[in-house]
Motif scaffolding. Structure first.
Motif, mmCIF file in Angstrom:
data_model
loop_
_atom_site.group_PDB
_atom_site.id
_atom_site.type_symbol
_atom_site.label_atom_id
_atom_site.label_comp_id
_atom_site.label_asym_id
_atom_site.label_seq_id
_atom_site.Cartn_x
_atom_site.Cartn_y
_atom_site.Cartn_z
ATOM 1 N N GLU A 12 0.876 -1.173 0.000
ATOM 2 C CA GLU A 12 0.000 0.000 0.000
ATOM 3 C C GLU A 12 0.915 1.224 0.000
ATOM 4 O O GLU A 12 1.279 1.756 1.044
ATOM 5 N N ARG A 28 -14.979 12.931 -4.467
ATOM 6 C CA ARG A 28 -15.452 13.059 -3.087
ATOM 7 C C ARG A 28 -14.907 14.350 -2.487
ATOM 8 O O ARG A 28 -13.710 14.635 -2.605
ATOM 9 N N ASP A 59 -8.514 3.489 -5.826
ATOM 10 C CA ASP A 59 -9.420 3.795 -4.692
ATOM 11 C C ASP A 59 -8.648 3.778 -3.373
ATOM 12 O O ASP A 59 -8.821 2.902 -2.542
ATOM 13 N N PRO A 60 -7.772 4.775 -3.189
ATOM 14 C CA PRO A 60 -6.934 4.783 -1.986
ATOM 15 C C PRO A 60 -7.664 5.222 -0.723
ATOM 16 O O PRO A 60 -8.764 5.760 -0.777
ATOM 17 N N VAL A 61 -6.984 4.986 0.393
ATOM 18 C CA VAL A 61 -7.318 5.678 1.623
ATOM 19 C C VAL A 61 -6.496 6.960 1.602
ATOM 20 O O VAL A 61 -5.275 6.914 1.438
ATOM 21 N N TYR A 118 1.773 3.130 9.960
ATOM 22 C CA TYR A 118 2.506 3.563 8.771
ATOM 23 C C TYR A 118 3.996 3.621 9.131
ATOM 24 O O TYR A 118 4.469 4.599 9.705
HETATM 25 N N1 THG Z 1 -5.452 0.578 3.910
HETATM 26 C C1 THG Z 1 -4.516 1.425 3.436
HETATM 27 N N2 THG Z 1 -4.251 1.531 2.133
HETATM 28 C C2 THG Z 1 -4.930 0.767 1.240
HETATM 29 C C3 THG Z 1 -5.944 -0.117 1.674
HETATM 30 C C4 THG Z 1 -6.195 -0.216 3.069
HETATM 31 N N3 THG Z 1 -4.658 0.869 -0.087
HETATM 32 C C5 THG Z 1 -5.192 -0.107 -0.985
HETATM 33 C C6 THG Z 1 -6.610 -0.495 -0.658
HETATM 34 N N4 THG Z 1 -6.688 -0.851 0.770
HETATM 35 C C7 THG Z 1 -7.532 0.658 -0.955
HETATM 36 N N5 THG Z 1 -8.927 0.276 -0.991
HETATM 37 C C8 THG Z 1 -9.742 0.290 0.127
HETATM 38 C C9 THG Z 1 -11.037 -0.168 -0.001
HETATM 39 C C10 THG Z 1 -11.890 -0.166 1.090
HETATM 40 C C11 THG Z 1 -11.433 0.291 2.312
HETATM 41 C C12 THG Z 1 -10.155 0.741 2.438
HETATM 42 C C13 THG Z 1 -9.308 0.761 1.345
HETATM 43 C C14 THG Z 1 -12.324 0.315 3.509
HETATM 44 N N6 THG Z 1 -13.626 0.442 3.344
HETATM 45 C C15 THG Z 1 -14.552 0.407 4.440
HETATM 46 C C16 THG Z 1 -15.826 -0.258 3.970
HETATM 47 O O1 THG Z 1 -16.074 -0.344 2.773
HETATM 48 O O2 THG Z 1 -16.573 -0.689 4.828
HETATM 49 C C17 THG Z 1 -14.848 1.771 5.022
HETATM 50 C C18 THG Z 1 -15.000 2.878 4.073
HETATM 51 C C19 THG Z 1 -15.559 4.121 4.742
HETATM 52 O O3 THG Z 1 -16.493 3.981 5.536
HETATM 53 O O4 THG Z 1 -15.105 5.234 4.454
HETATM 54 O O5 THG Z 1 -11.866 0.254 4.636
HETATM 55 O O6 THG Z 1 -7.037 -0.996 3.554
HETATM 56 N N7 THG Z 1 -3.828 2.177 4.290
#
Ligand code: THG
Length: 388
Positions: free
Chosen positions: A64, A84, A109-111, A207
């Motif tokens: 990530e 967003r 679709d990052p965080v 991190y």
């Molecule tokens: N953590 C971090 N980096 C990442 C990811 C991660 N990079 C790659 C990938 N994962 C990015 N994609 C996502 C997709 C979904 C979520 C996080 C990263 C996620 N979604 C929750 C859900 O759908 O329930 C909450 C979303 C919200 O409520 O805003 O957590 O995992 N550092």
């Protein structure tokens, strides 16, 4: 018998500082993600799943990668990249950010992590966001610096994650709310610790921006978590699919718009924001979304059955096929040991996407009737009961 081919690992496949620990802890299989190696399986997909749902795992998710965007125009650039709204995001927040181009197509679709008013990290999924960000910044003459810092996230996931993290960082970690972060001291180094991670079992992400301290942290998590049955793990296909976490490149990719990818709930179409994809996505919403990510539930009784071979680049285009050939539209698939069915995602054209059932042709030539549903799966509504 011919030997099956193996992946030749050269320097181009970058490794995290935790790679040798993951291997020593039993990593069995890897995939390639952001030009790095990411473990996909330890003991077995299924036993990793049950363990993740009941204990705590430490994941090397150094893949990530962080795209750092810093400077007076940082928020302007981030806003340009995502539909967003981001201007109101506070400096202790993480936010899930679909990124999209001028056609509304999903780039990643990052965080997003807001480190300061003028500084963001985009913790990216598997596509080269940094090149796009640099191009946009240069083209629009924005005053920002875009680079990839040496940061390797470690995820601590599972119902016992909080107990383990509190032993290392103290009870203060318990106060970190979902998708918030705090800077926490570890042996004199301040790490960003967020309550987040790519599972629905709860947990944290650290991190890691100091290799030696990060490795010491990794080892300490295992020492202090022995009685919690802490194990090395990785994002688990079964767990994330059952819970509807979509994977860029698997369930949807750059051919699909944000709305087709089912991420309409994470964007701000009704706000006036200066975002590259805003006009295209508004027009699409008005016109109607032509296809979408759906869930498929297949009554396949035995354990993992391949549903179809999926050559990249093919797309389903027929109207309602009487017999859906998944070769053209399959996303991820797995056997659910909890619900004893095969589950998958697919991108289906309307009106098929809004149907409740379709016939599916499996890779072995047999045909079954699949339930079509929205993602995340609502197993109860589908009449599918947990068997355990
Ligand atoms: N953590 C971090 N980096 C990442 C990811 C991660 N990079 C790659 C990938 N994962 C990015 N994609 C996502 C997709 C979904 C979520 C996080 C990263 C996620 N979604 C929750 C859900 O759908 O329930 C909450 C979303 C919200 O409520 O805003 O957590 O995992 N550092």
């Amino acid at each position: 018998m011919t030997q099956s081919p193996y992946l030749a690992v050269s320097r181009r496949l970058r490794k995290s500082p935790f790679m040798s620990r993951a291997v020593a802890n039993g990593a069995k299989a890897f995939t390639v993600y952001n030009h790095m190696l990411l473990a996909t399986e330890f003991e077995s997909l299924e036993s990793d799943y049950w363990h993740l749902c009941s204990a705590v795992q430490v994941w090397d998710v150094g893949v990530e990668r962080q795209v750092s965007i810093k400077g007076p125009d940082a928020t302007e650039l981030v806003q340009w990249m995502t539909p967003r709204a981001v201007s109101g995001v506070a400096n202790d927040r993480c936010i899930y950010l679909p990124l999209a181009d001028e056609h509304g197509k999903l780039v990643n679709d990052p965080v997003g992590i807001r480190l300061a008013d003028d500084h963001w990290w985009l913790s990216v999924a598997d596509s080269d966001v940094i090149l796009w960000a640099k191009g946009l910044a240069r083209g629009a003459k924005l005053d920002v610096q875009v680079d990839e810092p040496d940061v390797w996230p470690l995820a601590i996931q599972g119902p016992l994650a909080e107990t383990l993290m509190a032993r290392v960082f103290g009870d203060a970690v318990k106060d970190i709310r979902f998708f918030r972060y705090q800077r926490m001291d570890y042996r004199g180094h301040s790490f960003i610790v967020a309550r987040s991670g790519w599972s629905k079992q709860g947990g944290f992400e650290v991190y890691v921006d100091d290799i030696a301290k990060g490795q010491a942290l990794y080892d300490e998590l295992f020492e202090l978590g022995r009685d919690l049955d802490v194990r090395a793990g990785c994002p688990n296909l079964i767990e994330r699919l059952e819970n509807g976490l979509l994977s860029y490149g698997n369930d949807m990719d750059g051919r699909h718009t944000v709305l087709e990818s089912g991420l309409g709930g994470f964007i701000s179409l009704d706000q006036d924001i200066d975002s590259l994809s805003h006009a295209a996505l508004r027009a699409e919403a008005q016109r109607g979304i032509a296809r979408k990510v759906v869930g498929l539930v297949l009554p396949v009784s035995d354990a993992p059955t391949p549903l179809a071979e999926q050559p990249f680049g093919s797309e389903v285009s027929e109207a309602i096929p009487r017999q859906l050939d998944l070769t053209h539209c399959l996303g991820s698939q797995c056997w659910s040991p909890r619900y004893k069915v095969q589950i998958a995602t697919a991108i289906l054209e309307e009106p098929l996407a809004s149907e409740t059932h379709c016939n599916v042709l499996l890779a072995d030539g047999t045909q079954v009737t699949a339930q079509i549903c929205s993602v995340p799966f609502n197993f109860e509504q589908l009449g599918v009961k947990a068997a355990v």
